[in-house]
Design a protein around this motif. Structure first.
Motif, PDB file in Angstrom:
ATOM      1  N   GLU A 113      25.751  26.577  52.431  1.00 20.52           N
ATOM      2  CA  GLU A 113      26.328  27.905  52.639  1.00 20.52           C
ATOM      3  C   GLU A 113      25.341  29.024  52.305  1.00 20.52           C
ATOM      4  OE1 GLU A 113      30.915  26.644  51.517  1.00 20.52           O
ATOM      5  OE2 GLU A 113      29.664  27.612  50.009  1.00 20.52           O
ATOM      6  N   THR A 114      24.295  28.697  51.558  1.00 21.29           N
ATOM      7  CA  THR A 114      23.383  29.747  51.101  1.00 21.29           C
ATOM      8  C   THR A 114      21.967  29.587  51.658  1.00 21.29           C
ATOM      9  OG1 THR A 114      22.978  28.515  49.054  1.00 21.29           O
ATOM     10  CG2 THR A 114      24.664  30.238  48.991  1.00 21.29           C
ATOM     11  N   VAL A 115      21.275  28.520  51.304  1.00 20.37           N
ATOM     12  CA  VAL A 115      19.843  28.434  51.617  1.00 20.37           C
ATOM     13  C   VAL A 115      19.446  27.291  52.532  1.00 20.37           C
ATOM     14  CG1 VAL A 115      19.152  29.579  49.479  1.00 20.37           C
ATOM     15  CG2 VAL A 115      19.358  27.090  49.521  1.00 20.37           C
ATOM     16  N   MET A 116      20.291  26.326  52.714  1.00 13.60           N
ATOM     17  CA  MET A 116      19.915  25.119  53.449  1.00 13.60           C
ATOM     18  C   MET A 116      20.282  25.243  54.926  1.00 13.60           C
ATOM     19  SD  MET A 116      20.891  21.232  52.303  1.00 13.60           S
ATOM     20  CE  MET A 116      22.489  21.048  53.067  1.00 13.60           C
ATOM     21  N   ALA A 117      19.372  24.859  55.802  1.00 13.46           N
ATOM     22  CA  ALA A 117      19.658  24.844  57.233  1.00 13.46           C
ATOM     23  C   ALA A 117      20.600  23.679  57.545  1.00 13.46           C
ATOM     24  CB  ALA A 117      18.365  24.682  58.029  1.00 13.46           C
ATOM     25  N   ARG A 118      21.460  23.868  58.501  1.00 12.27           N
ATOM     26  CA  ARG A 118      22.435  22.829  58.849  1.00 12.27           C
ATOM     27  C   ARG A 118      21.918  21.995  60.010  1.00 12.27           C
ATOM     28  NH1 ARG A 118      28.209  25.936  58.101  1.00 12.27           N
ATOM     29  NH2 ARG A 118      27.969  26.153  55.862  1.00 12.27           N
ATOM     30  N   GLY A 119      20.914  21.197  59.757  1.00  6.81           N
ATOM     31  CA  GLY A 119      20.329  20.334  60.774  1.00  6.81           C
ATOM     32  C   GLY A 119      20.027  18.968  60.196  1.00  6.81           C
ATOM     33  N   PHE A 120      19.517  18.105  61.047  1.00  2.00           N
ATOM     34  CA  PHE A 120      19.269  16.721  60.624  1.00  2.00           C
ATOM     35  C   PHE A 120      18.236  16.600  59.500  1.00  2.00           C
ATOM     36  CE2 PHE A 120      17.334  12.533  60.826  1.00  2.00           C
ATOM     37  CZ  PHE A 120      18.459  11.734  60.653  1.00  2.00           C
ATOM     38  N   THR A 166      17.409  18.498  56.899  1.00  2.00           N
ATOM     39  CA  THR A 166      17.954  18.798  55.572  1.00  2.00           C
ATOM     40  C   THR A 166      19.106  17.866  55.230  1.00  2.00           C
ATOM     41  OG1 THR A 166      19.275  20.560  56.575  1.00  2.00           O
ATOM     42  CG2 THR A 166      17.232  21.197  55.485  1.00  2.00           C
ATOM     43  N   TYR A 167      19.895  17.483  56.233  1.00  2.00           N
ATOM     44  CA  TYR A 167      20.942  16.486  56.013  1.00  2.00           C
ATOM     45  C   TYR A 167      20.324  15.177  55.519  1.00  2.00           C
ATOM     46  CZ  TYR A 167      23.851  12.566  57.593  1.00  2.00           C
ATOM     47  OH  TYR A 167      24.527  11.373  57.688  1.00  2.00           O
ATOM     48  N   PHE A 168      19.240  14.748  56.166  1.00  2.00           N
ATOM     49  CA  PHE A 168      18.576  13.502  55.793  1.00  2.00           C
ATOM     50  C   PHE A 168      18.037  13.573  54.365  1.00  2.00           C
ATOM     51  CE2 PHE A 168      14.964  10.597  55.590  1.00  2.00           C
ATOM     52  CZ  PHE A 168      15.534   9.422  56.055  1.00  2.00           C
ATOM     53  N   LEU A 169      17.407  14.694  54.016  1.00  2.00           N
ATOM     54  CA  LEU A 169      16.889  14.855  52.646  1.00  2.00           C
ATOM     55  C   LEU A 169      18.028  14.890  51.631  1.00  2.00           C
ATOM     56  CD1 LEU A 169      14.008  17.420  53.223  1.00  2.00           C
ATOM     57  CD2 LEU A 169      13.816  14.962  52.756  1.00  2.00           C
ATOM     58  N   GLY A 170      19.135  15.524  51.995  1.00  2.00           N
ATOM     59  CA  GLY A 170      20.314  15.513  51.125  1.00  2.00           C
ATOM     60  C   GLY A 170      20.856  14.109  50.928  1.00  2.00           C
ATOM     61  N   CYS A 171      20.865  13.328  52.005  1.00  2.00           N
ATOM     62  CA  CYS A 171      21.321  11.930  51.909  1.00  2.00           C
ATOM     63  C   CYS A 171      20.398  11.118  51.010  1.00  2.00           C
ATOM     64  CB  CYS A 171      21.390  11.294  53.300  1.00  2.00           C
ATOM     65  SG  CYS A 171      22.719  11.912  54.328  1.00  2.00           S
ATOM     66  N   LEU A 172      19.093  11.313  51.178  1.00  2.38           N
ATOM     67  CA  LEU A 172      18.128  10.610  50.334  1.00  2.38           C
ATOM     68  C   LEU A 172      18.355  10.934  48.864  1.00  2.38           C
ATOM     69  CD1 LEU A 172      15.589   8.833  50.022  1.00  2.38           C
ATOM     70  CD2 LEU A 172      14.231  10.903  50.390  1.00  2.38           C
ATOM     71  N   ALA A 173      18.517  12.215  48.559  1.00  2.00           N
ATOM     72  CA  ALA A 173      18.748  12.620  47.164  1.00  2.00           C
ATOM     73  C   ALA A 173      20.059  12.048  46.635  1.00  2.00           C
ATOM     74  CB  ALA A 173      18.752  14.147  47.061  1.00  2.00           C
ATOM     75  N   ALA A 174      21.108  12.087  47.445  1.00  3.41           N
ATOM     76  CA  ALA A 174      22.407  11.560  47.006  1.00  3.41           C
ATOM     77  C   ALA A 174      22.349  10.050  46.795  1.00  3.41           C
ATOM     78  CB  ALA A 174      23.489  11.910  48.027  1.00  3.41           C
ATOM     79  N   LEU A 175      21.644   9.343  47.653  1.00  7.27           N
ATOM     80  CA  LEU A 175      21.533   7.885  47.506  1.00  7.27           C
ATOM     81  C   LEU A 175      20.724   7.507  46.273  1.00  7.27           C
ATOM     82  CD1 LEU A 175      21.047   6.927  51.241  1.00  7.27           C
ATOM     83  CD2 LEU A 175      23.015   6.348  49.805  1.00  7.27           C
ATOM     84  N   VAL A 176      19.651   8.242  46.006  1.00  6.70           N
ATOM     85  CA  VAL A 176      18.858   7.980  44.792  1.00  6.70           C
ATOM     86  C   VAL A 176      19.709   8.261  43.555  1.00  6.70           C
ATOM     87  CG1 VAL A 176      16.862   8.769  43.453  1.00  6.70           C
ATOM     88  CG2 VAL A 176      16.621   8.291  45.894  1.00  6.70           C
TER      89      VAL A 176
END
Length: 167
Positions: A95-102, A104-114
Motif C-alpha cells: 500500500e505504501t512503497v512496494m510495486a504490485r508486480g511479480f 516484488t511478489y516473488f521477493l516477498g514470497c522468498l522472505a516469507a518462506l525463509v
C-alpha cells in the motif's frame, strides 16, 4: 427483513486458501523432493496481501496460519501469528512503497518462506541437539521447492485482486 449479503470475493478467497491448504497438506506431502515438501500457504498470503492490502492480507494470513498450525506439528498459534504478521507487513508495504508486480511478489514470497522455515525449525535449533547444517539444508530445499509454486499462485491471486478492484 434485510438479507445478509456475502461478497463473492470473500467466498472466492476462502475457497482459494482452503484449496491451497488441501494441496499443501494432502497432495504434496506425498510428493517430497529430497525429503522436502513445499509450503504453499505463505505464498498465498503474500499474494493476497500484495494485491489487496494489509487488512485482507492479515485476515487471510490469520486463516492460513490456523490451517498451517493444523497441518504441521507446531505449538498451536505459532504459524497463525507468523502468517498474520506476514500478511499485514506485506500488505502495508504494497500500500505504501512496494510495486504490485511479480518481482516484488516473488521477493516477498522468498522472505516469507525463509521466515516460516526459521519459525518451523526454531525449537529444533535451540532446544534439541539437531545439526544446524541439516536444518539449513532442509530449509533451503523446502524454500526452493516452494518457490516453484509462486508462478501459478501469482496468476490466481492477481486475478482475484482484479476481481476485488472491479467490485
Amino acid at each position: 427483513m434485510s438479507k445478509i449479503r456475502i461478497p463473492f470475493v470473500l467466498i472466492a478467497h476462502i475457497i482459494f486458501i482452503v484449496t491451497v491448504y488441501i494441496f499443501q497438506a494432502m497432495v504434496f506431502t506425498y510428493l517430497p523432493v529430497s525429503g522436502a515438501v513445499p509450503v504453499l500457504l505463505p505464498i498465498a498470503v503474500v499474494g493476497i496481501a500484495t494485491f489487496e492490502g494489509s487488512s485482507r492480507g492479515g485476515g487471510y494470513g490469520l486463516l492460513a496460519g490456523m490451517l498451517c498450525d493444523i497441518a504441521f506439528n507446531h505449538p498451536v498459534i505459532v504459524m497463525t501469528i507468523t502468517l498474520t504478521i506476514v500478511g499485514i507487513v506485506v500488505g502495508v508495504l504494497s500500500e505504501t512503497v512496494m510495486a504490485r508486480g511479480f518481482p516484488t511478489y516473488f521477493l516477498g514470497c522468498l522472505a516469507a518462506l525463509v521466515l516460516t522455515a526459521f519459525v518451523s525449525f526454531f525449537s529444533l535449533l535451540f532446544f534439541s541437539s539437531v545439526d544446524v547444517t541439516s536444518l539449513l539444508k532442509t530449509a533451503a530445499q523446502q524454500t526452493l521447492y516452494s518457490l516453484i509454486f509462486t508462478i501459478p499462485i501469482y496468476f490466481v491471486v492477481r486475478a482475484l485482486g482484479r476481481r476485488v478492484s472491479a467490485e
